[in-house]
Design a protein around this motif. Structure first.
Motif, short mmCIF file in Angstrom:
data_model
loop_
_atom_site.label_atom_id
_atom_site.label_comp_id
_atom_site.label_asym_id
_atom_site.label_seq_id
_atom_site.Cartn_x
_atom_site.Cartn_y
_atom_site.Cartn_z
N SER A 31 -2.20 15.83 -33.55
CA SER A 31 -2.56 16.80 -34.58
C SER A 31 -2.92 16.05 -35.85
O SER A 31 -2.22 15.14 -36.28
N ASP A 32 -4.03 16.42 -36.45
CA ASP A 32 -4.46 15.77 -37.68
C ASP A 32 -4.14 16.61 -38.92
O ASP A 32 -4.62 16.34 -40.00
N ARG A 33 -3.30 17.61 -38.74
CA ARG A 33 -2.91 18.46 -39.86
C ARG A 33 -1.91 17.71 -40.74
O ARG A 33 -0.88 17.25 -40.24
N PRO A 34 -2.17 17.57 -42.02
CA PRO A 34 -1.21 16.87 -42.87
C PRO A 34 0.13 17.60 -42.99
O PRO A 34 1.16 16.99 -43.23
N ASP A 35 0.13 18.91 -42.77
CA ASP A 35 1.38 19.65 -42.89
C ASP A 35 2.32 19.44 -41.71
O ASP A 35 3.48 19.82 -41.77
N VAL A 36 1.86 18.81 -40.63
CA VAL A 36 2.75 18.51 -39.51
C VAL A 36 3.84 17.55 -39.97
O VAL A 36 5.03 17.81 -39.78
N ALA A 37 3.46 16.46 -40.60
CA ALA A 37 4.45 15.48 -41.08
C ALA A 37 5.35 16.11 -42.14
O ALA A 37 6.57 15.91 -42.12
N PHE A 38 4.78 16.86 -43.03
CA PHE A 38 5.55 17.52 -44.09
C PHE A 38 6.61 18.44 -43.49
O PHE A 38 7.78 18.38 -43.84
N ASN A 39 6.20 19.29 -42.55
CA ASN A 39 7.14 20.24 -41.96
C ASN A 39 8.11 19.57 -41.00
O ASN A 39 9.23 20.05 -40.82
N LEU A 40 7.71 18.46 -40.39
CA LEU A 40 8.64 17.71 -39.56
C LEU A 40 9.79 17.18 -40.41
O LEU A 40 10.97 17.32 -40.05
N VAL A 41 9.48 16.62 -41.56
CA VAL A 41 10.53 16.13 -42.46
C VAL A 41 11.40 17.30 -42.93
O VAL A 41 12.62 17.20 -42.97
N ARG A 42 10.78 18.40 -43.25
CA ARG A 42 11.53 19.59 -43.68
C ARG A 42 12.50 20.04 -42.58
O ARG A 42 13.67 20.32 -42.85
N ALA A 43 12.03 20.06 -41.34
CA ALA A 43 12.88 20.47 -40.22
C ALA A 43 14.02 19.47 -40.02
O ALA A 43 15.17 19.87 -39.77
#
Length: 85
Positions: free
Chosen positions: A40-52
């Motif tokens: 996935s090239d969505r920048p919010d994947v990494a952001f939400n992974l850290v949030r989770a």
């Protein structure tokens, strides 16, 4: 979609976000990691992974996880902050 095609990055991401919404961050971590692995090239994947990870009390993983090329962020004392370039 994730059950029909487990290689679908957006389906893994969407399932991860639903799991976050219903208060299941540990399960969300697995799905969000899967979305990254699937490319996935969505920048919010990494952001939400850290949030989770933070919500699942996995702050050490959260400190190691975010790659700079996805989303510039730092994790400090269990909280994450966006780094402005």
């Amino acid at each position: 979609a994730a059950a029909l095609d487990p290689r679908h990055a957006d389906a893994a991401y969407n399932l991860g976000m639903v799991l976050m919404e219903v208060g299941r961050p540990r399960e969300a971590v697995a799905r969000l990691r899967r979305a990254r692995v699937l490319g996935s090239d969505r920048p919010d994947v990494a952001f939400n992974l850290v949030r989770a990870q933070l919500e699942a009390h996995q702050s050490e993983d959260a400190r190691r996880e975010p790659p700079e090329d996805y989303f510039p962020m730092i994790v400090d004392k269990g909280e994450f902050k966006i780094v402005q370039r």
